[in-house]
Motif scaffolding. Structure first.
Motif, mmCIF file in Angstrom:
data_model
loop_
_atom_site.group_PDB
_atom_site.id
_atom_site.type_symbol
_atom_site.label_atom_id
_atom_site.label_comp_id
_atom_site.label_asym_id
_atom_site.label_seq_id
_atom_site.Cartn_x
_atom_site.Cartn_y
_atom_site.Cartn_z
ATOM 1 N N TYR A 1 -8.190 6.817 -9.338
ATOM 2 C CA TYR A 1 -9.289 7.778 -9.254
ATOM 3 C C TYR A 1 -10.119 7.778 -10.540
ATOM 4 N N TRP B 1 0.828 -1.208 0.000
ATOM 5 C CA TRP B 1 0.000 0.000 0.000
ATOM 6 C C TRP B 1 0.864 1.260 0.000
ATOM 7 N N LYS C 1 0.920 4.092 -2.953
ATOM 8 C CA LYS C 1 0.618 5.503 -2.703
ATOM 9 C C LYS C 1 1.726 6.419 -3.206
ATOM 10 N N VAL D 1 -2.083 6.210 -8.546
ATOM 11 C CA VAL D 1 -3.132 6.850 -7.754
ATOM 12 C C VAL D 1 -4.110 7.593 -8.661
ATOM 13 N N LYS E 1 2.381 8.088 -8.253
ATOM 14 C CA LYS E 1 1.359 9.080 -8.603
ATOM 15 C C LYS E 1 0.531 8.640 -9.802
ATOM 16 N N SER F 1 0.740 -0.468 -11.924
ATOM 17 C CA SER F 1 1.087 0.053 -10.600
ATOM 18 C C SER F 1 0.813 -0.982 -9.514
#
Length: 342
Positions: free
Chosen positions: A55, A41, A45, A51, A48, A331
């Motif tokens: 989203y 995790w 994070k 992440v 980028k 990722s």
């Protein structure tokens, strides 16, 4: 003169409270911070790209789930031909009379040529249909791949040989060609050739065909993993203690297979999105008037020389989702397996 003898240091008093504080401060927190899940995790994070991609993917799934609510608030639906209610929406050639495909405060993404349907709500429901089919196919494919791959790897022998040959045969098939060839066969199992194919059967048929030709790759990967794991000491120890095969599979093998399973799933879903859209474009998947990414692109290809707007929105949204999910899959792979990092 005899030098003074140094007094012995007073012994450090160790109490239960001291031990508890030390354990609380160093033990659980340290082990929790070093757990594979928390480390993965933290690595995710720091990525980028991953992440942002997450989203974007979450946004698309929220839109798919909330499509009926958004359409209700918006005040339109994807099936009504609004040009029949207001002929001024289309010109004499049945193209949107307004600029940019008829985009306005009333029709945010314009109207469809010829029929005059609302493009915005059609796109909402198209995302809902395509993602629903792709997600269901991915879950079924992963389930079949895990069951068959783990079973073949654990049992070995003739079972492993037979499953291996079936996997080789399936992987040698040209998937797109067989998708097109087998869709009518699946439909024929449920309805007569002269009957109309209901939407639920088209969706179910797509899921079945995609899963049937998709499980082989993940099964082969997990089979190889299990072949190596079943010779490890912890599996042998479980056998010595009298553990049943079911317990060995669920308690010893599967916990060590979650990483490749998750990685394969994240890479498989966008592939199924494009496959489902391609089949709809070719007319063997979902068909008009059911909203679907492939249906919208197929309809847009008929009018793009005069009005590219109707093809632009579904094309861009599908490319954005597939790109974001592929980046997310990369990722996730890097976070779970740092050795494979790009």
């Amino acid at each position: 003169m005899t030098p003074p003898t140094p007094s012995a240091a007073a012994p450090l008093e160790v109490t239960d409270e001291t031990v508890a504080k030390s354990t609380t401060a160093d033990g659980p927190k340290g082990s929790e911070g070093r757990s594979p899940g928390r480390l993965a995790w933290k690595r995710f994070k720091r990525d980028k790209t991953g992440v942002i991609s997450a989203y974007v993917v979450i946004f698309f799934f929220v839109v798919a789930i909330a499509a009926p609510l958004i359409a209700k608030v918006y005040g339109k639906d994807p099936y009504t031909t609004y040009a029949s209610q207001d002929p001024s929406l289309l010109n004499a050639f049945s193209y949107p009379s307004g600029p940019n495909g008829g985009m306005s405060s009333e029709f945010w993404f314009g109207v469809e040529p010829q029929l005059g349907r609302d493009v915005f709500t059609f796109l909402l429901y198209a995302i809902r249909t395509s993602l629903g089919i792709a997600l269901a196919a991915t879950l079924l494919t992963v389930f079949l791949g895990v069951v068959i791959g783990v079973t073949a790897g654990y049992l070995g022998g003739r079972t492993d040989y037979l499953v291996g040959r079936i996997i080789d045969i399936l992987l040698s098939f040209p998937s797109t060609l067989f998708f097109i060839a087998f869709m009518p066969v699946v439909y024929g199992l449920f309805i007569a050739p002269d009957e109309d194919i209901p939407t639920w059967l088209r969706a179910t048929g797509l899921i079945i065909v995609l899963a049937t030709f998709g499980w082989a790759s993940i099964a082969r990967l997990l089979r190889g993993q299990v072949l190596g794991l079943r010779e490890r000491e912890f599996v042998e120890a479980a056998k010595v203690t009298g553990a049943s095969p079911r317990r060995i599979v669920f308690k010893e093998l599967l916990p060590n297979l979650w990483t490749p399973i998750i990685i394969q799933g994240t890479l498989m879903l966008p592939a199924f999105v494009t496959a489902e859209a391609g089949l709809a474009f070719l007319g063997v998947g979902m068909i008009d008037p059911t909203p679907d990414w492939g249906v919208m692109i197929q309809r847009g290809a008929m009018f793009y020389t005069e009005d590219i707007t109707f093809m632009l929105f579904p094309g861009l949204s599908m490319v954005l989702f597939v790109l974001a999910f592929n980046l997310l899959g990369d990722s996730v792979r890097d976070a779970l397996d740092p050795k494979s990092k790009r």
